[in-house]
Every structure is written in C-alpha cells, then in structure tokens.
Write a protein that holds these residues in place. Structure first.
Motif, PDB file in Angstrom:
ATOM      1  N   ALA A  78      11.480  -4.823  -1.096  1.00 21.38           N
ATOM      2  CA  ALA A  78      11.758  -4.414  -2.173  1.00 21.38           C
ATOM      3  C   ALA A  78      11.444  -2.949  -3.537  1.00 21.38           C
ATOM      4  O   ALA A  78      11.977  -2.258  -4.507  1.00 21.38           O
ATOM      5  N   PHE A  79      10.407  -2.674  -2.903  1.00 23.90           N
ATOM      6  CA  PHE A  79      10.251  -1.264  -3.210  1.00 23.90           C
ATOM      7  C   PHE A  79      11.060   0.067  -3.314  1.00 23.90           C
ATOM      8  O   PHE A  79      11.560   0.112  -4.362  1.00 23.90           O
ATOM      9  N   CYS A  80      11.648  -0.256  -2.205  1.00 19.56           N
ATOM     10  CA  CYS A  80      12.828   0.819  -1.416  1.00 19.56           C
ATOM     11  C   CYS A  80      13.927   0.508  -2.369  1.00 19.56           C
ATOM     12  O   CYS A  80      14.244   1.607  -2.222  1.00 19.56           O
ATOM     13  N   ARG A  81      14.393  -0.769  -2.046  1.00 18.38           N
ATOM     14  CA  ARG A  81      15.689  -1.637  -3.145  1.00 18.38           C
ATOM     15  C   ARG A  81      15.175  -1.604  -4.540  1.00 18.38           C
ATOM     16  O   ARG A  81      16.365  -0.755  -4.777  1.00 18.38           O
ATOM     17  N   GLU A  82      14.743  -2.199  -4.814  1.00 15.53           N
ATOM     18  CA  GLU A  82      14.604  -2.238  -6.443  1.00 15.53           C
ATOM     19  C   GLU A  82      13.900  -1.161  -6.996  1.00 15.53           C
ATOM     20  O   GLU A  82      14.780  -0.348  -8.310  1.00 15.53           O
ATOM     21  N   ILE A  83      13.298  -0.143  -6.708  1.00 16.98           N
ATOM     22  CA  ILE A  83      12.197   1.295  -7.565  1.00 16.98           C
ATOM     23  C   ILE A  83      12.891   2.013  -7.418  1.00 16.98           C
ATOM     24  O   ILE A  83      13.200   2.856  -8.467  1.00 16.98           O
ATOM     25  N   LEU A  84      12.973   2.739  -6.272  1.00 17.94           N
ATOM     26  CA  LEU A  84      13.491   4.099  -5.997  1.00 17.94           C
ATOM     27  C   LEU A  84      14.202   4.441  -6.054  1.00 17.94           C
ATOM     28  O   LEU A  84      14.659   5.973  -7.114  1.00 17.94           O
ATOM     29  N   PRO A  85      15.124   3.886  -5.743  1.00 16.25           N
ATOM     30  CA  PRO A  85      16.480   4.267  -6.346  1.00 16.25           C
ATOM     31  C   PRO A  85      16.309   4.102  -8.449  1.00 16.25           C
ATOM     32  O   PRO A  85      17.718   5.135  -8.772  1.00 16.25           O
ATOM     33  N   LYS A  86      16.068   3.666  -8.659  1.00 16.24           N
ATOM     34  CA  LYS A  86      15.859   3.590 -10.479  1.00 16.24           C
ATOM     35  C   LYS A  86      15.585   4.897 -10.532  1.00 16.24           C
ATOM     36  O   LYS A  86      15.740   5.591 -11.943  1.00 16.24           O
ATOM     37  N   ILE A 126       0.967  -1.496   0.095  1.00 17.14           N
ATOM     38  CA  ILE A 126      -0.128  -0.021  -0.142  1.00 17.14           C
ATOM     39  C   ILE A 126       1.354   1.409  -0.222  1.00 17.14           C
ATOM     40  O   ILE A 126       1.441   1.592   1.265  1.00 17.14           O
ATOM     41  N   ILE A 127       0.843   2.088  -1.071  1.00 15.01           N
ATOM     42  CA  ILE A 127       1.610   3.372  -1.544  1.00 15.01           C
ATOM     43  C   ILE A 127       0.422   4.246  -0.853  1.00 15.01           C
ATOM     44  O   ILE A 127      -0.578   4.703  -1.754  1.00 15.01           O
ATOM     45  N   GLY A 128       1.265   5.725  -0.990  1.00 15.46           N
ATOM     46  CA  GLY A 128       0.387   6.958  -0.385  1.00 15.46           C
ATOM     47  C   GLY A 128       1.580   8.241  -1.354  1.00 15.46           C
ATOM     48  O   GLY A 128       3.106   8.162  -1.592  1.00 15.46           O
ATOM     49  N   ALA A 129       0.256   8.850  -1.718  1.00 16.15           N
ATOM     50  CA  ALA A 129       1.461  10.077  -2.132  1.00 16.15           C
ATOM     51  C   ALA A 129       0.454  10.871  -2.508  1.00 16.15           C
ATOM     52  O   ALA A 129      -0.383  11.094  -2.375  1.00 16.15           O
ATOM     53  N   SER A 130       1.202  12.084  -2.235  1.00 14.04           N
ATOM     54  CA  SER A 130       0.704  13.371  -2.848  1.00 14.04           C
ATOM     55  C   SER A 130       0.007  13.841  -4.368  1.00 14.04           C
ATOM     56  O   SER A 130       0.382  12.858  -5.283  1.00 14.04           O
ATOM     57  N   GLN A 131      -1.356  14.486  -4.262  1.00 15.58           N
ATOM     58  CA  GLN A 131      -2.077  14.800  -5.965  1.00 15.58           C
ATOM     59  C   GLN A 131      -1.089  14.213  -6.710  1.00 15.58           C
ATOM     60  O   GLN A 131      -0.827  13.513  -7.655  1.00 15.58           O
ATOM     61  N   THR A 132      -0.187  15.209  -7.157  1.00 16.71           N
ATOM     62  CA  THR A 132       0.711  15.366  -8.597  1.00 16.71           C
ATOM     63  C   THR A 132       2.176  13.715  -8.789  1.00 16.71           C
ATOM     64  O   THR A 132       2.063  14.005  -9.335  1.00 16.71           O
ATOM     65  N   THR A 133       2.249  13.318  -6.820  1.00 15.89           N
ATOM     66  CA  THR A 133       3.640  12.582  -7.297  1.00 15.89           C
ATOM     67  C   THR A 133       2.611  11.019  -7.252  1.00 15.89           C
ATOM     68  O   THR A 133       3.225  10.386  -8.717  1.00 15.89           O
ATOM     69  N   GLY A 134       1.607  11.495  -6.755  1.00 20.23           N
ATOM     70  CA  GLY A 134       0.405   9.923  -7.312  1.00 20.23           C
ATOM     71  C   GLY A 134       0.126  10.124  -8.150  1.00 20.23           C
ATOM     72  O   GLY A 134      -0.389   8.641  -8.833  1.00 20.23           O
ATOM     73  N   THR A 135      -0.508  11.368  -8.680  1.00 18.91           N
ATOM     74  CA  THR A 135      -0.996  11.138 -10.643  1.00 18.91           C
ATOM     75  C   THR A 135      -0.364  11.476 -11.625  1.00 18.91           C
ATOM     76  O   THR A 135       0.212  10.172 -12.367  1.00 18.91           O
ATOM     77  N   TYR A 136       1.193  11.358 -11.400  1.00 18.78           N
ATOM     78  CA  TYR A 136       1.984  10.869 -12.359  1.00 18.78           C
ATOM     79  C   TYR A 136       4.124  10.286 -12.690  1.00 18.78           C
ATOM     80  O   TYR A 136       4.004   9.876 -13.402  1.00 18.78           O
ATOM     81  N   LEU A 137       3.721  10.289 -10.966  1.00 21.46           N
ATOM     82  CA  LEU A 137       5.261   9.652 -11.316  1.00 21.46           C
ATOM     83  C   LEU A 137       4.778   8.031 -10.355  1.00 21.46           C
ATOM     84  O   LEU A 137       5.745   6.943 -10.716  1.00 21.46           O
ATOM     85  N   LEU A 138       4.084   8.441  -9.516  1.00 22.41           N
ATOM     86  CA  LEU A 138       3.722   6.497  -8.779  1.00 22.41           C
ATOM     87  C   LEU A 138       3.252   5.377  -9.094  1.00 22.41           C
ATOM     88  O   LEU A 138       3.661   4.302  -9.188  1.00 22.41           O
ATOM     89  N   PRO A 139       2.543   6.178 -10.704  1.00 21.78           N
ATOM     90  CA  PRO A 139       2.025   4.886 -11.771  1.00 21.78           C
ATOM     91  C   PRO A 139       2.956   4.228 -12.823  1.00 21.78           C
ATOM     92  O   PRO A 139       3.228   3.000 -12.914  1.00 21.78           O
ATOM     93  N   ARG A 140       4.096   4.974 -12.992  1.00 23.43           N
ATOM     94  CA  ARG A 140       5.172   4.438 -13.767  1.00 23.43           C
ATOM     95  C   ARG A 140       6.431   3.410 -12.575  1.00 23.43           C
ATOM     96  O   ARG A 140       6.417   2.173 -13.204  1.00 23.43           O
ATOM     97  N   MET A 141       6.380   4.327 -11.300  1.00 25.56           N
ATOM     98  CA  MET A 141       7.181   3.305 -10.148  1.00 25.56           C
ATOM     99  C   MET A 141       6.215   2.249 -10.382  1.00 25.56           C
ATOM    100  O   MET A 141       6.704   0.922  -9.972  1.00 25.56           O
ATOM    101  N   ILE A 142       4.651   1.826  -9.741  1.00 26.99           N
ATOM    102  CA  ILE A 142       3.757   0.469  -9.851  1.00 26.99           C
ATOM    103  C   ILE A 142       3.866  -0.089 -11.003  1.00 26.99           C
ATOM    104  O   ILE A 142       4.220  -1.586 -10.533  1.00 26.99           O
TER     105      ILE A 142
END
Length: 341
Positions: free
Chosen positions: A295-303, A99-115
């Motif tokens: 795994a998300f912190c280790r493998e996705i966030l650094p990219k 379960i990931i949370g985000a503020s409006q801009t990051t949740g709309t434009y950044l997080l979908p790519r990460m997920i």
C-alpha cells in the motif's frame, strides 16, 4: 520436531548476547534474569554439543560455531516475524506493521511527510522509521530487517544482485547563503564565485558529504578548490550556521523549504549548473512483502514523484533444511553482515 536442538527463545537469547556484548545486558534487554540466560545458553551448548561462546574475555565473544548458529538463527527469527506479519495481513490492513528505512536527509525531511500521509489512510498500521547511512540501511533491507527504504547514496556492489533498486526521484542540492550575503542580491552567480565563498560542510567521512562531493564533481565543480571553513555533523547545524552568516553550503532542497519560505536562507542559482542526485527505492524481492508495504508503494510513493513505483516478486531463496548440528561442527561462518562504519 522433538529432535530440534534449539528453541526460538534460545535463538533470541543468542542474538541478544551477540548484540549487547554480555549476558547481563542481554538479560536486561529481554527482561529476564541473568541466571536464566546463562542456563539457556548452557542447555543450548549441551544440546548442540559445541561451545558457542569464548568465556576467556570480559566481553561475550562468539566461537566459530556461535557465529554460524547466529547467522542461521537471525534468518529463522526473521522468517518467524514475516510469518506473523503475513497472518496479520489477513485482517486487510486493520493492524500489522511497516518498517521503512532511509538515509539521513530523506529520513529527516521527506519520510515523515510520507508516513504522516500513510497513517491518515491506515491508522491501525504500526510504522517504524530507521534512519541510518545508505550502507547500513541497504544491508538492513537485504537482511529482511526493513521492508523498503529510500536512499540517496550508492548501493554496495555486493548487494546489487540481492536488492531491487528503482530510481525514484531527483533531489536537487541547493547552494544556500545568508540572506544578507552580497551574492544574495545577485540573481545568478557564476561557478567561479563558488571558489571565493567560505563553505560549511558535513564531516568529510560522512556518507552524505561523500555523495554531495561526487555530485558536485559530476557537475564540473572542483571540490578541492572549495574553501571548507567549518565541518559540522548535521544538516540542521549547517542551516543554523549559514543563517548566522558563517558561510555557504550545499544542502538538499527538501531540507530548506521552510527556511526559504520564511526568508531565513537565500538559495543562490549557479549559471549553467543544476546540482542533482537520484533518490532510489530499494527492497529485497526475495522477502515477504506485507500489504502495508504494498500500500505504501502503491499509494504514497507516487504522490511525491511523477513516475510509478512497481516491484517484481520472486520465489523464496531459502534452501531446504539441513542437519544443523553437523553444520555447526564442520562449517565456517559466512555471514551477511554490514560494515557499520
């Protein structure tokens, strides 16, 4: 355990009533009958020997004892969910949830790519994305309802000691103009040019608007001198309005990548001014962190940034169990509850 004065089902019903505001809506949300909900509440009140609801009004209002039980009940239910997730982790990411949370801009434009990237590697993990204001998101992380979040606003002072806050990446706020605007033909504009533009902005009460105004002020831009001609309630609406030639705006660079590539918007550079804000990753180090979150912190966030993202682990803060019935009868509620406004 036979002397425990409540069941998990009763706690779930209590939480549903408090959330929905009525016995009927709570019953509908739990897919049970209203008489079944009423009976469970009556049994719970008889077992605890205290009233949990004030039945004088039209809306189901919790009594002081009801608030206290709900406070502890939410913690108990959260721990039960964490237990189930820890057991699921034994399957080594062949299931489980994130379960990931985000503020409006990051949740709309950044997080979908990460997920999307995460799901390619771990297709069996169920991922939820909750997009809300920075304040509401950070409280959800603190309460254990969200595993981790990426936010762009400031964390409430009362949560500074509860959450672990890691600076993650800089997010540039770009000045966008209609492609046919006269200043779009100028390679670099001057700061004084801003005060002659007509601006389209988010509602003045929105969290994102306040963050943008704070960042602009830190960059020496006098926001009170900007001519706000129109206020809209979404970034997409602002982009469409700018494309239609209605004005200029400051938006996150992550929100306009497609439009810039297609020539639908013009990004104007300001002489000597780069407007940036810091995005942060937040977690509650006192909550269980699933393998999926690791795994998300280790493998996705650094990219998506040049710096590693690492968190500390802490011991559980939960106190030893006490006599709940006595606490209900003698104590005042002290809930960890966000201001959703």
């Amino acid at each position: 355990m036979s002397d425990l004065p409540f069941t998990l089902d009763q706690l779930r019903i209590l939480k549903a009533i408090a959330s929905e505001g009525s016995f009927k809506r709570a019953a509908d949300s739990l897919y049970v009958s209203q008489p079944a909900v009423s009976l469970q509440v009556q049994n719970l009140e008889r077992q605890l020997d205290v009233p949990l609801f004030d039945r004088g009004g039209r809306r189901a209002q919790l009594t002081e004892a009801g608030h206290l039980l709900l406070n502890y009940g939410e913690k108990i239910l959260t721990l039960c969910q964490e237990t189930c997730r820890a057991l699921e982790d034994l399957q080594n990411l062949q299931g489980g949830s994130l379960i990931i949370g985000a503020s409006q801009t990051t949740g709309t434009y950044l997080l979908p790519r990460m997920i999307g990237m995460f799901r390619q590697q771990y297709p069996d993990v169920a991922v939820q994305l909750h997009v809300h204001s920075t304040r509401r998101t950070s409280w959800s992380v603190a309460n254990g309802q969200i595993d981790l979040a990426i936010i762009g606003g400031e964390i409430s002072p009362e949560l500074q000691d509860t959450l672990e806050i890691i600076p993650y990446a800089e997010d540039e706020l770009a000045l966008i103009l209609p492609p046919l605007h006269p200043l779009a033909r100028t390679e670099v504009i001057q700061k004084d040019d801003l005060y002659r533009l007509q601006f389209i902005a988010l509602d003045s009460q929105s969290t994102i608007r306040k963050v943008i105004d704070q960042v602009l002020a830190r960059c020496g831009i006098e926001t009170r001198r900007l001519k706000i001609e129109m206020e809209l309630n979404s970034i997409e609406a602002i982009k469409n309005a700018v494309q239609a030639g209605l004005g200029a705006s400051f938006v996150s660079i992550s929100a306009i990548e497609k439009e810039l590539q297609m020539g639908m918007l013009h990004r104007a550079k300001i002489d000597g001014v780069v407007v940036k804000r810091m995005l942060s990753v937040i977690i509650n180090p006192n909550r269980y962190r699933s393998k999926a979150a690791e795994a998300f912190c280790r493998e996705i966030l650094p990219k998506f940034t040049n710096q590693p993202v690492a968190f500390e682990r802490k011991q559980s803060p939960y106190p030893e169990p006490q006599n709940l019935r006595a606490m209900l009868q003698a104590s005042n509620p002290n809930r960890l509850t966000p201001d959703l406004d």
